[in-house]
Design a protein around this motif. Structure first.
Motif, PDB file in Angstrom:
ATOM      1  N   LEU A 278      25.693  25.373  15.302  1.00 31.50           N
ATOM      2  CA  LEU A 278      25.767  24.804  13.961  1.00 31.50           C
ATOM      3  C   LEU A 278      25.809  23.280  14.077  1.00 31.50           C
ATOM      4  O   LEU A 278      26.570  22.736  14.886  1.00 31.50           O
ATOM      5  CB  LEU A 278      27.037  25.314  13.257  1.00 31.50           C
ATOM      6  N   HIS A 279      24.972  22.597  13.303  1.00 30.88           N
ATOM      7  CA  HIS A 279      24.907  21.138  13.336  1.00 30.88           C
ATOM      8  C   HIS A 279      25.645  20.521  12.152  1.00 30.88           C
ATOM      9  O   HIS A 279      25.837  21.161  11.114  1.00 30.88           O
ATOM     10  CB  HIS A 279      23.449  20.673  13.308  1.00 30.88           C
ATOM     11  N   ALA A 280      25.991  19.256  12.304  1.00 33.50           N
ATOM     12  CA  ALA A 280      26.577  18.507  11.188  1.00 33.50           C
ATOM     13  C   ALA A 280      25.553  18.423  10.059  1.00 33.50           C
ATOM     14  O   ALA A 280      24.371  18.182  10.288  1.00 33.50           O
ATOM     15  CB  ALA A 280      26.980  17.111  11.658  1.00 33.50           C
ATOM     16  N   GLY A 281      26.005  18.665   8.829  1.00 37.35           N
ATOM     17  CA  GLY A 281      25.118  18.602   7.670  1.00 37.35           C
ATOM     18  C   GLY A 281      24.233  19.817   7.486  1.00 37.35           C
ATOM     19  O   GLY A 281      23.307  19.796   6.677  1.00 37.35           O
ATOM     20  N   GLU A 282      24.532  20.905   8.204  1.00 38.99           N
ATOM     21  CA  GLU A 282      23.669  22.095   8.172  1.00 38.99           C
ATOM     22  C   GLU A 282      24.354  23.256   7.453  1.00 38.99           C
ATOM     23  O   GLU A 282      25.570  23.436   7.532  1.00 38.99           O
ATOM     24  CB  GLU A 282      23.317  22.522   9.595  1.00 38.99           C
ATOM     25  N   ILE A 283      23.547  24.046   6.753  1.00 38.43           N
ATOM     26  CA  ILE A 283      23.992  25.324   6.203  1.00 38.43           C
ATOM     27  C   ILE A 283      23.243  26.414   6.956  1.00 38.43           C
ATOM     28  O   ILE A 283      22.013  26.478   6.894  1.00 38.43           O
ATOM     29  CB  ILE A 283      23.688  25.456   4.695  1.00 38.43           C
ATOM     30  N   ILE A 284      23.980  27.249   7.693  1.00 39.48           N
ATOM     31  CA  ILE A 284      23.346  28.409   8.313  1.00 39.48           C
ATOM     32  C   ILE A 284      23.819  29.665   7.596  1.00 39.48           C
ATOM     33  O   ILE A 284      24.954  29.739   7.117  1.00 39.48           O
ATOM     34  CB  ILE A 284      23.621  28.524   9.830  1.00 39.48           C
ATOM     35  N   GLY A 285      22.914  30.642   7.482  1.00 39.26           N
ATOM     36  CA  GLY A 285      23.240  31.879   6.808  1.00 39.26           C
ATOM     37  C   GLY A 285      23.208  33.052   7.757  1.00 39.26           C
ATOM     38  O   GLY A 285      22.482  33.033   8.763  1.00 39.26           O
ATOM     39  N   PHE A 286      24.007  34.064   7.442  1.00 38.94           N
ATOM     40  CA  PHE A 286      23.967  35.333   8.172  1.00 38.94           C
ATOM     41  C   PHE A 286      23.549  36.421   7.199  1.00 38.94           C
ATOM     42  O   PHE A 286      24.227  36.682   6.200  1.00 38.94           O
ATOM     43  CB  PHE A 286      25.322  35.644   8.806  1.00 38.94           C
ATOM     44  N   ALA A 287      22.394  37.039   7.492  1.00 44.26           N
ATOM     45  CA  ALA A 287      21.866  38.124   6.672  1.00 44.26           C
ATOM     46  C   ALA A 287      22.010  39.434   7.422  1.00 44.26           C
ATOM     47  O   ALA A 287      22.172  39.457   8.645  1.00 44.26           O
ATOM     48  CB  ALA A 287      20.400  37.865   6.336  1.00 44.26           C
ATOM     49  N   GLY A 288      21.919  40.541   6.694  1.00 46.59           N
ATOM     50  CA  GLY A 288      22.008  41.856   7.319  1.00 46.59           C
ATOM     51  C   GLY A 288      22.421  42.896   6.294  1.00 46.59           C
ATOM     52  O   GLY A 288      22.910  42.563   5.212  1.00 46.59           O
ATOM     53  N   LEU A 289      22.219  44.133   6.648  1.00 44.41           N
ATOM     54  CA  LEU A 289      22.614  45.225   5.774  1.00 44.41           C
ATOM     55  C   LEU A 289      24.108  45.502   5.924  1.00 44.41           C
ATOM     56  O   LEU A 289      24.764  44.989   6.837  1.00 44.41           O
ATOM     57  CB  LEU A 289      21.796  46.481   6.103  1.00 44.41           C
ATOM     58  N   VAL A 290      24.651  46.318   5.016  1.00 44.90           N
ATOM     59  CA  VAL A 290      26.062  46.701   5.111  1.00 44.90           C
ATOM     60  C   VAL A 290      26.320  47.361   6.461  1.00 44.90           C
ATOM     61  O   VAL A 290      25.571  48.223   6.899  1.00 44.90           O
ATOM     62  CB  VAL A 290      26.440  47.661   3.963  1.00 44.90           C
TER      63      VAL A 290
END
Length: 497
Positions: A278-290
């Motif tokens: 994860l970098h400064a100024g970054e939005i990372i997302g985690f996707a996936g099914l239940v």
């Protein structure tokens, strides 16, 4: 010929100290129809439904059931009139069984007042079979999923001969497959002549199941029309009373150095060998099914759950996260998926909840600096646009979306370096969602970083710089912004490389 009105409210008004919650509301539900009620958090939806269900008493106005004026003093009276409400936040006794839940308050008895368990079992089996629910009558509620519990609540309403069902955000915490089952049940209820009030912020749901739509804003019904006379843009515009300027206020921000490195991170359950950065100024997302392991991962990162192995490096230096205190000390905070259980003290007021994690900073010389605390709370609540009569209002009286904003306010007062958001917009209206998206953009523009877990793919695609996809407790894909598509994400989420 006009459909029969099962429920009608006329000129309902309700005030609380410092706020006019409802003003001159007129609303009705017809037999064999779904009437969707839309509105921002704090618009008055829950207040109106609680008046209909007898939890609150209106200051003025009348309620009619089956054409007859009624006085609904409490939920027991509402139930006797055929009104049943299924709340967004399900309240249940975990150790209670399915059959006990169905018969609570009306247990049949034999001689000498003994409970007739044989009759209870027989009727429960027949009811579950008729409604197509594959539960054992003796299954404990704690062993059911959220979707199972919601279906059980609907079944309970049918069992109690409810003709009017109020459903408050019933799909907010269930998977798409379970949503389909819910919609099938709603269609079945409509065919039986039941009247349904459906509260939702999800536009695709609204236009799929509604017969009529009413829009509530600032305690006033601004419009009621058949579904066919609305479109998504008009509904949103009427709900918020302003132009939102696009669904996702994402800005291109130059990324800084690597802030967090996660290597071979393995949990005691739910995920293993996780690697990401994860970098400064970054939005990372985690996707996936239940069941993919996303929530388990971020809970372990925040120290809520233990982990079995792996390393965490903050600015290149290895850190140990054994508990929540370790995480906060390192500038990592988390807005939990279950705000009521992990984020709030519901019996305390707004101010106490907001300063819960930072109270020590307002103490000097053994004294609490109340003025300084009040100013800090009011400032952060204004920034996040929390709708509350005052900072002394008890949190349990606020809408779900405003409760979510209270948790966010608490962590923003902490001034974190990394903010973990687990389903940050669950159960929140489009206007409040946009405000949270804007706040996320502001946060990363200050050089801070965000890790977001979301089940809404448009949200991840709209707000993230990178998306990691999980399936079966592993990361199965990493996508840069230029590569984002719902199809790619779903392929990785289903384990299809």
């Amino acid at each position: 010929m006009e459909q029969e009105k099962l429920l009608e409210v006329r000129n309902i008004s309700k005030s609380f100290p410092g706020v006019k919650a409802l003003e001159d509301i007129c609303f009705s539900v017809k037999k064999g129809s779904v009437h969707v009620l839309c509105g921002e958090n704090g618009a008055g939806k829950s207040t109106l439904m609680k008046i209909i269900n007898g939890i609150y008493k209106a200051d003025s106005g009348q309620i009619f059931v089956g054409g007859q004026q009624v006085d609904i003093q409490d939920p027991i009276k509402a139930r006797s009139l055929g009104i049943s409400m299924i709340f967004q936040e399900l309240n249940y006794t975990p150790e209670m069984t399915v059959e006990e839940s169905l018969f609570i308050g009306r247990l049949p008895t034999k001689r000498f007042g003994r409970v007739d368990w044989k009759t209870i079992r027989k009727e429960t089996v027949a009811l579950l079979a008729r409604e197509g629910l594959p539960y054992d009558p003796q299954t404990k509620l704690k062993d059911l999923t959220v979707s199972d519990l919601q279906m059980l609540e609907i079944t309970k309403a049918i069992f109690h001969d409810a003709d009017i069902l109020i459903m408050d955000e019933p799909s907010s915490s269930i998977a798409q497959k379970e949503v389909e089952t819910l919609f099938e049940k709603i269609e079945d209820l409509r065919s039986r002549g039941k009247g349904i009030v459906y509260i939702s912020h999800k536009m695709d749901e609204i236009f799929r199941i509604a017969d009529e739509i009413s829009i509530l804003r600032d305690g006033i019904i601004v419009e009621t029309r058949p579904k066919e006379e609305f479109n998504i843009q008009t509904v949103i515009a009427m709900m918020v009373g302003r132009e939102l300027g696009g669904d996702f206020p994402k800005e291109e921000i130059g990324l800084g150095d690597t802030v967090l490195e996660v290597s071979n991170f393995t949990g005691s359950k739910g995920f293993h060998n996780i690697n990401f950065n994860l970098h400064a100024g970054e939005i990372i997302g985690f996707a996936g099914l239940v069941g993919a392991g996303r929530t388990e991962l971020v809970r372990a990162l925040f120290g809520l759950d233990p982990h079995r192995g792996g390393t965490l490096r903050l600015h290149g230096k290895e850190i140990q996260i054994k508990n929540v205190q370790d995480s906060i000390k390192n500038g990592v905070v988390m807005l939990s998926e279950d705000r009521r259980r992990y984020g709030l003290v519901l019996i305390r007021d707004v101010k106490e909840n907001v300063t819960l994690a930072t109270l020590s900073r307002f103490f000097r010389g053994g004294r609490l600096r109340v003025k300084e605390e009040n100013e800090a709370v009011e400032k952060v609540c204004r920034r996040i646009r929390v709708k509350t009569p005052s900072i002394d209002t008890q949190v349990s009286t606020l809408s779900g979306g405003n409760q979510q904003k209270i948790v966010l306010s608490k962590w923003m007062l902490q001034n974190p370096e990394i903010l973990i958001l687990d389903e940050p917009t669950r159960g929140i209206d489009v206007g409040a969602k946009f405000e949270i998206y804007k706040l996320m953009t502001e946060i990363v523009s200050e050089g801070k970083s965000i890790i977001m877990v979301s089940s809404e793919l448009p949200e991840l695609i709209g707000m993230c710089d990178r998306i990691y996809v999980m399936a079966g407790g592993k990361i199965t894909g990493e996508l840069e912004r230029a590569e984002f598509s719902q199809e790619k994400i779903m392929r990785y989420a289903m384990g299809m490389q």
